[in-house]
Design an enzyme around this catalytic site. Structure first.
Site, PDB file in Angstrom:
ATOM      1  N   SER A  50       0.846  -1.186   0.000  1.00 33.46           N
ATOM      2  CA  SER A  50       0.000   0.000   0.000  1.00 33.46           C
ATOM      3  C   SER A  50       0.886   1.242   0.000  1.00 33.46           C
ATOM      4  O   SER A  50       1.911   1.265   0.685  1.00 33.46           O
ATOM      5  CB  SER A  50      -0.904   0.006   1.240  1.00 33.46           C
ATOM      6  N   GLU A  51       0.470   2.254  -0.767  1.00 31.31           N
ATOM      7  CA  GLU A  51       1.312   3.462  -0.889  1.00 31.31           C
ATOM      8  C   GLU A  51       1.601   4.117   0.450  1.00 31.31           C
ATOM      9  O   GLU A  51       2.597   4.816   0.604  1.00 31.31           O
ATOM     10  CB  GLU A  51       0.649   4.505  -1.800  1.00 31.31           C
ATOM     11  N   ASN A  52       0.690   3.932   1.407  1.00 39.21           N
ATOM     12  CA  ASN A  52       0.887   4.602   2.691  1.00 39.21           C
ATOM     13  C   ASN A  52       1.952   3.945   3.557  1.00 39.21           C
ATOM     14  O   ASN A  52       2.216   4.406   4.663  1.00 39.21           O
ATOM     15  CB  ASN A  52      -0.439   4.702   3.461  1.00 39.21           C
ATOM     16  N   GLY A  53       2.563   2.844   3.073  1.00 33.99           N
ATOM     17  CA  GLY A  53       3.710   2.285   3.766  1.00 33.99           C
ATOM     18  C   GLY A  53       3.494   0.962   4.460  1.00 33.99           C
ATOM     19  O   GLY A  53       4.407   0.468   5.118  1.00 33.99           O
ATOM     20  N   SER A  92       7.948   3.550   0.589  1.00 35.75           N
ATOM     21  CA  SER A  92       6.890   2.833  -0.127  1.00 35.75           C
ATOM     22  C   SER A  92       6.885   3.211  -1.602  1.00 35.75           C
ATOM     23  O   SER A  92       6.765   2.352  -2.486  1.00 35.75           O
ATOM     24  CB  SER A  92       5.535   3.132   0.510  1.00 35.75           C
TER      25      SER A  92
END
Length: 224
Positions: A50-53, A92
């Site tokens: 997920s892009e948020n890490g 990320s």
């Protein structure tokens, strides 16, 4: 068209998840794509990104067992698999921009016959939020799209050419709708698998672009 026809959102996500191969790193975008992490695809080792890490997460957390610090791209509380990591947002995106994403699954407003897609702005909307979609579209090895086949007013989402602002051109490799599984071919959409209760004629009438039927067309199939 009867509402009982076609696939549910979870079934759409399940079918796409069965495309994932052992060892893949898969990014799941907001909306229906996040449901892919709920799918049991056997012993394949998939790392969900997920892009948020959050890297290496699993299904959405059951009610009462949520960790409010662990969310996917859609803000849903998720579980972690053994070996998971929570990293800085920049790290990320380093995974994305470094070309390490084997497949990204995103939602969209439209997909064109050429593999273009639009997912960040509607007509008449001020502003818009392209987010990490542009990085994923440019850097992921495969782009899978999940979307409803038609809009609420019955307009097709699979179109000859996007008339909404395009996120990326020529990158979509697979399209899953509640009507079936499709591939953009450049001059049309190839229907590979058909959803229950639907006919090819019904799908053709609801598709804006040219529809071609794959040799060996079969019902939507989960599993190998």
């Amino acid at each position: 068209m009867s509402e009982t026809k076609g696939l549910t959102r979870q079934q759409m996500a399940d079918r796409v998840a069965w495309e994932f191969q052992d060892g893949w790193i898969v990014n799941l975008g907001v909306g229906i794509p996040t449901m892919c992490s709920n799918t049991d695809i056997g012993d394949r080792a998939i790392t969900y990104h997920s892009e948020n890490g959050v890297i290496g997460y699993g299904p959405v957390a059951p009610a009462g067992e949520e960790d409010l610090n662990l969310v996917n791209a859609g803000g849903q509380n998720v579980t972690l698999k053994p070996g998971a990591a929570v990293v800085h947002h920049a790290d990320s995106f380093g995974v994305i921009r470094g070309g390490h994403i084997d497949a990204t699954v995103m939602g969209a407003y439209q997909v064109a016959m050429t593999g273009d897609f639009a997912n960040w702005k509607l007509k008449g909307q001020k502003g818009g939020g392209i987010g990490g979609a542009m990085d994923l579209a440019a850097c992921a090895k495969r782009v899978f799209i999940i979307l409803e086949h038609v809009t609420r007013d019955g307009s097709p989402r699979l179109v000859p050419a996007c008339d909404l602002p395009v996120t990326a051109r020529g990158v979509v490799t697979l399209v899953m709708t509640n009507y079936g599984l499709f591939e953009p071919t450049g001059d049309g959409f190839r229907l590979r698998e058909i959803a229950p209760g639907l006919t090819v004629e019904e799908i053709r009438a609801a598709t804006g672009g040219t529809l071609r039927v794959a040799d060996g067309l079969r019902p939507v199939t989960m599993g190998t």
